[in-house]
Motif scaffolding. Structure first.
Motif, PDB file in Angstrom:
ATOM      1  N   LYS A  69       0.818  -1.250   0.085  1.00 35.15           N
ATOM      2  CA  LYS A  69       0.089   0.025   0.159  1.00 35.15           C
ATOM      3  C   LYS A  69       0.874   1.224   0.067  1.00 35.15           C
ATOM      4  N   LYS A  70       2.040   1.229   0.661  1.00 35.85           N
ATOM      5  CA  LYS A  70       3.015   2.159   0.770  1.00 35.85           C
ATOM      6  C   LYS A  70       3.572   2.609  -0.536  1.00 35.85           C
ATOM      7  N   LYS A  97       2.145   1.794  -3.654  1.00 35.53           N
ATOM      8  CA  LYS A  97       1.182   2.192  -4.466  1.00 35.53           C
ATOM      9  C   LYS A  97       1.245   3.776  -4.162  1.00 35.53           C
ATOM     10  N   LEU A  98       1.040   4.159  -2.989  1.00 39.98           N
ATOM     11  CA  LEU A  98       0.753   5.419  -2.556  1.00 39.98           C
ATOM     12  C   LEU A  98       2.004   6.407  -2.935  1.00 39.98           C
ATOM     13  N   LYS A  99       3.255   6.046  -2.864  1.00 39.09           N
ATOM     14  CA  LYS A  99       4.315   6.669  -3.368  1.00 39.09           C
ATOM     15  C   LYS A  99       4.251   6.691  -5.054  1.00 39.09           C
ATOM     16  N   ILE A 143       1.646   6.777  -6.798  1.00 37.44           N
ATOM     17  CA  ILE A 143       0.584   7.760  -7.111  1.00 37.44           C
ATOM     18  C   ILE A 143       1.008   9.054  -6.809  1.00 37.44           C
ATOM     19  N   ILE A 144       1.653   9.484  -5.840  1.00 39.77           N
ATOM     20  CA  ILE A 144       2.300  10.754  -5.535  1.00 39.77           C
ATOM     21  C   ILE A 144       3.317  11.229  -6.488  1.00 39.77           C
TER      22      ILE A 144
END
Length: 167
Positions: free
Chosen positions: A21-22, A24-26, A28-29
Motif C-alpha cells: 500500500k505504501k 502504491k501511494l508513493k 501515485i504521489i
C-alpha cells in the motif's frame, strides 16, 4: 503450532500488504507530482512564448484606418408638452461616425436632409422620452436608423452626442 503458523502467516501477509500500500501511494504521489511539473512547464512555456510569433502576423495584417467624423450643425428644438406646461427646449450637438474619410465626404452634401430628418423627429419628443441613459440610448439608436435611411447607400456607424441639454 498450526495455530502459530496461521497467526504468523496472517502477520506475514499484513506485513507485505502494508509495504504494498505504501508503494502504491508513493507511486501515485510521484505520478501526480510529475504531471504537475510537466503541466506547469507547458503552461509557463505557452505563457512566456505567447507574444513572440505575433510580430510576423502584425506586419502582415492590414492597418485599420481610424474612423472619420462628420459634424452636424447644432440644433435647438422645442419639445412637445401638455397645454399649460412651460415650453422645454432640447439643444443638441451631434457628430456622425463613419468608417473612412471618403464616406464622410460623400455624406456632407446630404447634410441638409440629415438635419431636416433629425429636427422633425426631435420636435415630436417629450421631455419624458429623454429621461435617463435609456432615453438617450433610444434617441441615439433612432437617429442612427434615420440617418442611415437618409444617406443610403452610404452607412453611418454611430451617432455621437457632443452636447445635449434639456431646458
Amino acid at each position: 503450532m498450526a495455530e502459530n503458523e496461521g497467526e504468523g502467516g496472517a502477520a506475514a501477509e499484513g506485513a507485505e500488504a502494508a509495504p504494498a500500500k505504501k508503494g502504491k501511494l508513493k507511486l501515485i504521489i510521484a505520478v501526480v507530482g510529475f504531471l504537475t511539473l510537466v503541466g506547469g512547464g507547458v503552461g509557463a512555456y505557452l505563457f512566456l512564448m505567447k507574444g513572440h510569433g505575433d510580430e510576423k502576423h502584425a506586419e502582415a495584417a492590414p492597418s485599420t484606418k481610424p474612423p472619420a467624423f462628420v459634424e452636424v450643425p447644432e440644433m435647438l428644438v422645442n419639445l412637445v408638452g401638455l397645454p399649460g406646461e412651460r415650453v422645454q427646449y432640447l439643444k443638441v450637438r451631434i457628430v456622425l461616425e463613419v468608417k473612412e474619410e471618403k464616406l464622410a465626404e460623400a455624406i456632407k452634401p446630404t447634410m441638409p436632409r440629415v438635419t431636416d430628418i433629425f429636427q422633425t423627429y426631435m420636435r415630436e419628443l417629450r421631455a419624458g422620452d429623454l429621461n435617463g441613459s435609456a432615453g438617450l440610448f433610444r434617441l441615439k439608436e433612432e437617429l442612427t436608423r434615420r440617418v442611415n435611411l437618409a444617406v443610403a447607400p452610404n452607412q453611418v456607424n454611430a451617432v455621437l452626442f457632443k452636447e445635449i441639454v434639456i431646458q
